[in-house]
Design an enzyme around this catalytic site. Structure first.
Site, PDB file in Angstrom:
ATOM      1  CD  GLU A 164      -2.967  -1.116   2.265  1.00 46.14           C
ATOM      2  OE1 GLU A 164      -3.640  -0.073   2.362  1.00 46.14           O
ATOM      3  OE2 GLU A 164      -3.130  -2.104   3.010  1.00 46.14           O
ATOM      4  CG  ASP A 184     -10.869   2.418   6.437  1.00 45.91           C
ATOM      5  OD1 ASP A 184     -11.838   1.860   5.885  1.00 45.91           O
ATOM      6  OD2 ASP A 184     -10.324   1.968   7.456  1.00 45.91           O
ATOM      7  CG  HIS A 247     -13.113   2.746  16.695  1.00 43.08           C
ATOM      8  ND1 HIS A 247     -13.050   2.218  15.421  1.00 43.08           N
ATOM      9  CD2 HIS A 247     -14.143   3.633  16.684  1.00 43.08           C
ATOM     10  CE1 HIS A 247     -14.002   2.756  14.681  1.00 43.08           C
ATOM     11  NE2 HIS A 247     -14.666   3.628  15.418  1.00 43.08           N
ATOM     12  CE1 TYR A 252      -4.977  -1.148  12.978  1.00 39.02           C
ATOM     13  CE2 TYR A 252      -7.159  -1.509  12.055  1.00 39.02           C
ATOM     14  CZ  TYR A 252      -6.028  -0.736  12.165  1.00 39.02           C
ATOM     15  OH  TYR A 252      -5.932   0.450  11.481  1.00 39.02           O
ATOM     16  CG  HIS A 254      -0.108  -0.971  15.374  1.00 28.52           C
ATOM     17  ND1 HIS A 254       1.198  -1.414  15.505  1.00 28.52           N
ATOM     18  CD2 HIS A 254      -0.027   0.305  14.913  1.00 28.52           C
ATOM     19  CE1 HIS A 254       2.019  -0.453  15.133  1.00 28.52           C
ATOM     20  NE2 HIS A 254       1.303   0.599  14.772  1.00 28.52           N
ATOM     21  CG  HIS A 256      -6.040   2.199  14.217  1.00 25.98           C
ATOM     22  ND1 HIS A 256      -5.909   1.100  15.053  1.00 25.98           N
ATOM     23  CD2 HIS A 256      -7.349   2.245  13.867  1.00 25.98           C
ATOM     24  CE1 HIS A 256      -7.083   0.522  15.208  1.00 25.98           C
ATOM     25  NE2 HIS A 256      -7.979   1.203  14.500  1.00 25.98           N
TER      26      HIS A 256
END
Length: 319
Positions: A164, A184, A247, A252, A254, A256
């Site tokens: 990416e 995203d 959130h 997940y 890690h 962010h």
């Protein structure tokens, strides 16, 4: 013709962007071999349908999503579409509009091979609100996270530019305060009304909001400032029109940060899960261990394994 994001996920505990091979295709070979089993969920509000089936004997999930209408395509759509009259009453008329094929794209996500966890993720289920204390985190949530071995290799691939790299909007290489900002997958980048970007921190020892302390304020302020600047420069969206939040629980582990358009009712932006980044910074400035000490509430689906742990500990009564 719809774009297909094919995601081959390996880990049983993977989430939609974990340990995956991603490629954009314009052919429909994948869907041609898809055998439908059931509709997991049909969201009329989000204009999205989740379908469970098989592709060549592998479990698969197909997500079909109606994308927003691009403003630049409106003149052609209005002039070249076919109208079928459904109802007319005085000054009011209702039509079925059939646009030209190239203006009727539908975002399509294919998860293959899909696990039972994916199937459950997209099914309609009851949700419960859990209040997690400091002790609950230490005795229930943290051991659960550590026992599950959630894979975040896909995150490291982004940070190391193994995947990416062409999607990166902004990056800061500093090992302590640095991050990578990229779109995203829920955003097709065709219009800014549903803008959605993710800032992934370079530090690999911050799992979630619970790990944040006052020493992380420079990191968070750097993400806030540079993220806003990059979005203004690239997409002409000012800071006052952005919703920037974390959130808890995250999808997940890690750290962010989510950047979404204020006009976009993005999944997970409600008060039961989202924490505004500006509020997080202020809370840490006032109380260095704020997120270690205070109770945090968050929603859990009925079949979530973490919900089962809270239920076993007597922390999730029958509602």
């Amino acid at each position: 013709m719809s774009d297909i994001v094919k995601r081959s996920e390996v880990s049983e505990e993977s989430t939609p962007r974990k340990k995956q091979k991603i490629e954009t295709q314009t052919d429909q070979n994948v869907l041609a071999h898809f055998q439908m089993k059931s509709v997991l969920r049909d969201s009329t509000r989000e204009k999205t349908i989740f379908i469970h089936g098989e592709v060549e004997d592998q479990e698969a999930i197909v997500i079909l999503e109606k994308t927003p209408i691009g403003h630049d395509s409106l003149p052609e759509m209005l002039k070249k579409s076919t109208l079928e009259l459904k109802m007319k009453n005085d000054i009011y008329s209702t039509y079925q509009l059939i646009p030209p094929a190239h203006l009727s794209d539908m975002k399509t996500t294919v998860i293959c091979p899909a696990t039972q966890k994916h199937v459950k993720k997209y099914q309609v289920q009851e949700t419960f609100l859990v209040e997690e204390t400091e002790e609950d985190y230490r005795s229930i949530t943290l051991p659960y996270i550590q026992s599950q071995s959630f894979s975040v290799q896909w995150v490291y691939n982004i940070l190391e530019k193994k995947a990416e790299a062409d999607r990166i909007i902004c990056e800061d290489p500093d090992p302590k305060t640095g991050f990578v900002l990229l779109p995203d997958f829920k955003w097709d980048m065709k219009q800014v009304d549903d803008l959605y970007l993710i800032a992934i921190v370079r530090s690999r020892d911050i799992k979630s909001l619970r790990d944040l302390r006052s020493e992380h304020i420079p990191l968070l302020e750097n993400i806030l400032k540079k993220g806003q600047e990059a979005i203004l420069q690239r997409f002409s969206v000012p800071a006052c029109k952005l919703r920037i939040y974390l959130h808890y629980q995250p999808s997940y582990y890690h750290l962010h940060v989510h950047f979404t358009s204020l006009s976009h009712d993005a999944p997970g932006c409600g008060v039961e899960r989202a924490h505004l980044l500006s509020d997080v910074i202020l809370n840490l400035k006032g109380t260095p261990m704020y997120y270690q000490k205070r109770p945090l509430s968050f929603p859990l689906r009925a079949d979530d394994n973490l919900a089962a742990k809270f239920r076993e500990a007597g922390k999730l009564p029958n509602c």
